[in-house]
Each structure stands twice: as structure tokens, then as C-alpha cells.
Design a protein around this motif. Sequence first.
Motif, PDB file in Angstrom:
ATOM      1  N   LEU A   5       0.828  -1.199   0.000  1.00 19.98           N
ATOM      2  CA  LEU A   5       0.000   0.000   0.000  1.00 19.98           C
ATOM      3  C   LEU A   5       0.864   1.252   0.000  1.00 19.98           C
ATOM      4  O   LEU A   5       1.960   1.264   0.572  1.00 19.98           O
ATOM      5  CB  LEU A   5      -0.910   0.012   1.224  1.00 19.98           C
ATOM      6  N   PRO A   6       0.398   2.328  -0.645  1.00 20.96           N
ATOM      7  CA  PRO A   6       1.160   3.583  -0.649  1.00 20.96           C
ATOM      8  C   PRO A   6       1.180   4.226   0.726  1.00 20.96           C
ATOM      9  O   PRO A   6       0.335   3.932   1.584  1.00 20.96           O
ATOM     10  CB  PRO A   6       0.394   4.447  -1.655  1.00 20.96           C
ATOM     11  N   ARG A   7       2.145   5.103   0.952  1.00 20.05           N
ATOM     12  CA  ARG A   7       2.233   5.824   2.220  1.00 20.05           C
ATOM     13  C   ARG A   7       0.969   6.645   2.446  1.00 20.05           C
ATOM     14  O   ARG A   7       0.475   7.324   1.541  1.00 20.05           O
ATOM     15  CB  ARG A   7       3.449   6.759   2.205  1.00 20.05           C
ATOM     16  N   SER A   8       0.435   6.572   3.658  1.00 18.73           N
ATOM     17  CA  SER A   8      -0.797   7.299   3.978  1.00 18.73           C
ATOM     18  C   SER A   8      -0.471   8.717   4.413  1.00 18.73           C
ATOM     19  O   SER A   8       0.345   8.938   5.295  1.00 18.73           O
ATOM     20  CB  SER A   8      -1.565   6.594   5.096  1.00 18.73           C
ATOM     21  N   LYS A   9      -1.122   9.684   3.773  1.00 24.05           N
ATOM     22  CA  LYS A   9      -0.990  11.083   4.182  1.00 24.05           C
ATOM     23  C   LYS A   9      -2.158  11.497   5.074  1.00 24.05           C
ATOM     24  O   LYS A   9      -2.128  12.556   5.694  1.00 24.05           O
ATOM     25  CB  LYS A   9      -0.941  11.977   2.944  1.00 24.05           C
ATOM     26  N   GLN A  10      -3.181  10.654   5.128  1.00 18.53           N
ATOM     27  CA  GLN A  10      -4.379  10.970   5.895  1.00 18.53           C
ATOM     28  C   GLN A  10      -4.342  10.388   7.295  1.00 18.53           C
ATOM     29  O   GLN A  10      -4.746  11.019   8.266  1.00 18.53           O
ATOM     30  CB  GLN A  10      -5.614  10.450   5.148  1.00 18.53           C
ATOM     31  N   HIS A  11      -3.825   9.152   7.412  1.00 17.44           N
ATOM     32  CA  HIS A  11      -3.848   8.454   8.701  1.00 17.44           C
ATOM     33  C   HIS A  11      -2.417   8.301   9.223  1.00 17.44           C
ATOM     34  O   HIS A  11      -1.861   7.197   9.221  1.00 17.44           O
ATOM     35  CB  HIS A  11      -4.521   7.088   8.548  1.00 17.44           C
ATOM     36  N   THR A  12      -1.842   9.399   9.669  1.00 17.36           N
ATOM     37  CA  THR A  12      -0.451   9.371  10.117  1.00 17.36           C
ATOM     38  C   THR A  12      -0.297   8.674  11.465  1.00 17.36           C
ATOM     39  O   THR A  12       0.784   8.197  11.803  1.00 17.36           O
ATOM     40  CB  THR A  12       0.120  10.789  10.209  1.00 17.36           C
ATOM     41  N   GLU A  13      -1.384   8.604  12.271  1.00 15.31           N
ATOM     42  CA  GLU A  13      -1.289   7.956  13.575  1.00 15.31           C
ATOM     43  C   GLU A  13      -1.100   6.450  13.435  1.00 15.31           C
ATOM     44  O   GLU A  13      -0.383   5.832  14.210  1.00 15.31           O
ATOM     45  CB  GLU A  13      -2.541   8.223  14.416  1.00 15.31           C
ATOM     46  N   LEU A  14      -1.775   5.854  12.443  1.00 17.05           N
ATOM     47  CA  LEU A  14      -1.690   4.409  12.237  1.00 17.05           C
ATOM     48  C   LEU A  14      -2.160   4.093  10.827  1.00 17.05           C
ATOM     49  O   LEU A  14      -3.238   4.522  10.425  1.00 17.05           O
ATOM     50  CB  LEU A  14      -2.564   3.668  13.261  1.00 17.05           C
ATOM     51  N   HIS A  15      -1.355   3.355  10.076  1.00 14.93           N
ATOM     52  CA  HIS A  15      -1.762   3.018   8.713  1.00 14.93           C
ATOM     53  C   HIS A  15      -1.074   1.736   8.264  1.00 14.93           C
ATOM     54  O   HIS A  15       0.018   1.397   8.704  1.00 14.93           O
ATOM     55  CB  HIS A  15      -1.416   4.158   7.742  1.00 14.93           C
ATOM     56  N   GLU A  96       3.770   2.013  18.165  1.00 13.46           N
ATOM     57  CA  GLU A  96       4.548   1.478  19.284  1.00 13.46           C
ATOM     58  C   GLU A  96       3.715   1.397  20.560  1.00 13.46           C
ATOM     59  O   GLU A  96       3.770   0.403  21.294  1.00 13.46           O
ATOM     60  CB  GLU A  96       5.784   2.345  19.523  1.00 13.46           C
ATOM     61  N   SER A  97       2.917   2.437  20.823  1.00 12.25           N
ATOM     62  CA  SER A  97       2.101   2.471  22.030  1.00 12.25           C
ATOM     63  C   SER A  97       1.072   1.343  22.036  1.00 12.25           C
ATOM     64  O   SER A  97       0.883   0.661  23.052  1.00 12.25           O
ATOM     65  CB  SER A  97       1.395   3.825  22.146  1.00 12.25           C
ATOM     66  N   LEU A  98       0.395   1.127  20.916  1.00 16.53           N
ATOM     67  CA  LEU A  98      -0.618   0.069  20.842  1.00 16.53           C
ATOM     68  C   LEU A  98       0.015  -1.311  20.993  1.00 16.53           C
ATOM     69  O   LEU A  98      -0.559  -2.196  21.641  1.00 16.53           O
ATOM     70  CB  LEU A  98      -1.385   0.169  19.528  1.00 16.53           C
ATOM     71  N   LEU A  99       1.184  -1.493  20.404  1.00 18.50           N
ATOM     72  CA  LEU A  99       1.867  -2.776  20.533  1.00 18.50           C
ATOM     73  C   LEU A  99       2.267  -3.031  21.988  1.00 18.50           C
ATOM     74  O   LEU A  99       2.144  -4.152  22.494  1.00 18.50           O
ATOM     75  CB  LEU A  99       3.095  -2.802  19.623  1.00 18.50           C
ATOM     76  N   LYS A 100       2.735  -1.994  22.674  1.00 18.30           N
ATOM     77  CA  LYS A 100       3.093  -2.148  24.086  1.00 18.30           C
ATOM     78  C   LYS A 100       1.883  -2.546  24.911  1.00 18.30           C
ATOM     79  O   LYS A 100       1.974  -3.357  25.833  1.00 18.30           O
ATOM     80  CB  LYS A 100       3.700  -0.853  24.621  1.00 18.30           C
ATOM     81  N   GLN A 101       0.714  -1.963  24.584  1.00 15.93           N
ATOM     82  CA  GLN A 101      -0.509  -2.329  25.297  1.00 15.93           C
ATOM     83  C   GLN A 101      -0.851  -3.804  25.094  1.00 15.93           C
ATOM     84  O   GLN A 101      -1.477  -4.441  25.951  1.00 15.93           O
ATOM     85  CB  GLN A 101      -1.676  -1.460  24.839  1.00 15.93           C
ATOM     86  N   ALA A 102      -0.439  -4.336  23.942  1.00 15.62           N
ATOM     87  CA  ALA A 102      -0.670  -5.751  23.646  1.00 15.62           C
ATOM     88  C   ALA A 102       0.449  -6.630  24.191  1.00 15.62           C
ATOM     89  O   ALA A 102       0.420  -7.849  24.008  1.00 15.62           O
ATOM     90  CB  ALA A 102      -0.806  -5.954  22.136  1.00 15.62           C
ATOM     91  N   GLY A 103       1.426  -6.023  24.872  1.00 17.76           N
ATOM     92  CA  GLY A 103       2.541  -6.780  25.423  1.00 17.76           C
ATOM     93  C   GLY A 103       3.593  -7.151  24.403  1.00 17.76           C
ATOM     94  O   GLY A 103       4.403  -8.062  24.635  1.00 17.76           O
ATOM     95  N   LEU A 104       3.607  -6.454  23.265  1.00 19.50           N
ATOM     96  CA  LEU A 104       4.543  -6.767  22.185  1.00 19.50           C
ATOM     97  C   LEU A 104       5.599  -5.675  22.087  1.00 19.50           C
ATOM     98  O   LEU A 104       5.289  -4.510  21.826  1.00 19.50           O
ATOM     99  CB  LEU A 104       3.798  -6.904  20.857  1.00 19.50           C
ATOM    100  N   THR A 105       6.852  -6.067  22.289  1.00 15.61           N
ATOM    101  CA  THR A 105       7.990  -5.149  22.232  1.00 15.61           C
ATOM    102  C   THR A 105       9.156  -5.868  21.561  1.00 15.61           C
ATOM    103  O   THR A 105       9.096  -7.088  21.335  1.00 15.61           O
ATOM    104  CB  THR A 105       8.407  -4.722  23.651  1.00 15.61           C
ATOM    105  N   PRO A 106      10.243  -5.147  21.258  1.00 15.07           N
ATOM    106  CA  PRO A 106      11.413  -5.831  20.683  1.00 15.07           C
ATOM    107  C   PRO A 106      11.933  -6.973  21.553  1.00 15.07           C
ATOM    108  O   PRO A 106      12.423  -7.974  21.032  1.00 15.07           O
ATOM    109  CB  PRO A 106      12.442  -4.699  20.568  1.00 15.07           C
TER     110      PRO A 106
END
Length: 275
Positions: A5-15, A96-106
Motif C-alpha cells: 500500500l502507498p504511504r498514507s498522508k491521511q492516517h499518520t497515527e496508524l496506517h 509502538e504504544s498500541l503494541l506495548k498495550q498488547a505486550g509486544l515489544t522488541p
Amino acid sequence: MIEYLPRSKQHTELHLTQFGMEDCIPGHGFGPAIRTHYLLHYIFNGEGIFEVGGSRYRLRKGQGFLICPNVITYYQADEANPWSYGWFGFNGTLAESLLKQAGLTPSSPILYYDRDDRIYQYLQFMAQSSESHKARETRLTGLLYLMLSLLVESGPETPPVQKDSRAEIYVEQVKDFIEMNFSQKITIEDIAHFIGLNRSYLCSLFKRQMNVSIQDYLIRYRIDMACKMMGNAELAIGDIARSVGYNDPLLFSKIFKKIMGTSPKHYRSLTVNRG
């Protein structure tokens, strides 16, 4: 099946950046390599291995793995029971924030989800979204949020964070209410009713925390907003007064001069000259 998918200019928070599904052949692998975005794989059937940061994980149906940007990873389908999986790549300021809430980190890249088949369904919906034209990007973003919400909901319990004191919470609610409603004819009674506290108690609490009364805070906030509007030449002084909650321009001018030490008209002239 894979779609980029092309880079989103509308949904910069999550895409989304890509998504797909694949029935892997025995021993099929990828890497070692890095990605420039987040990539989540979820296993529908079979098994395989995932390697990252010197750790090796053997994974199977109902599990998955997170690839973080600019991290070297390698993964490979099992020779005897190769996995079938789906994946979705994404980025954005909230990722990154949503992934942390799911317990997913590096350092904790393995996900577990065996409640139902909704991850598979959402990937199918993503593929079917090509039928949309004007709203496709928004629909895909919504599906991405739904996908991550499943992982957050089923993720590990997070330790309780240090909570603000009740007084601090009430003060923030007062400030938020003023910020959202300063242009209206609000009273301290309105604020107290909204928060659900006795007026006198709330005023005392706010004064103790902020060293200023609610009324003075409201007045100062309105005048600060009025000062910001002075640079707009299309707004008359009366327009600005009404925009910050004063229907009487004379009362506004009196309060403005008391706070700023000069009249609104003179303040505006100084602002124009500085510009």
C-alpha cells in the motif's frame, strides 16, 4: 497473496503498509533481513521458527511474531509441518504504544491469540476492501485498529501505573472543561455540576492545587485566547469578545485592560506593528 500500500498522508497515527496470507512450502524462509515498518505474522496452521536478537522461537497455530523496524530477523517454515500464516505491516505515531498495550515489544515479540478466527476474517476483509474506492484507505485503517484491539484485549495484564491523586484528576477536569467551553457563558456552578462535586469544595480544591481561583483561571484563559485572536484582521474586537464568552464588548474591554494593562484596541495595534 500480498498487497503493498502507498504511504498514507491521511492516517499518520496508524496506517497499513502491506498485508497478505500464504501457505508456505516446507523449509521456506526469509532473511536475515530488516524491515522499515512493523510487521506482525499470525499462524493459522502448521509451525516454524522465528529468530531475533540471538533468541530462537518455535511457533505454531494461534501464535505469531512481531518484526520491529530496523531489527534483523529470520523466520522459516517447518520441513515436516510448514506453517500457513497471514501478516500485516503498519506504521504511525500510535503503533509502538498500541503494541506495548498488547505486550509486544522488541524484547517480547511473540503474540498469542487462540480465542477465535477474527484475525483471519479481518485479513479477508482487507483483501475484499479493493471493492471500495473512495473509502478504502479509511476502511483498511479501521480494520487495522480492530486487529490490534484483539491483541490488546488478549494481551498480558499490565502492572498498574501510578495514578494521579483524586485532587489532580479534578483539577485536570476543570481545565479540560474550560478549554472546551470557554466561549460559552459558563459558570463555576456549571463546572462543579459537570464534575459532580460541591461548588465550594471544588473551588477550595482547585485553589489549593493551582494557587488561583477557578474564576480567575477562566478569565485568564479567555484573555489569553483573545490575545491569540488579535492577529486575525477579519475579527472585530466585538467578534473576539463574543468568541471568548463575553457578549458585552465593554465588559470584555474592561477585563482585558485589567489583565493586560492596555485596551484591546491598543494591544491589537502593538500586535500588528510587531508583525
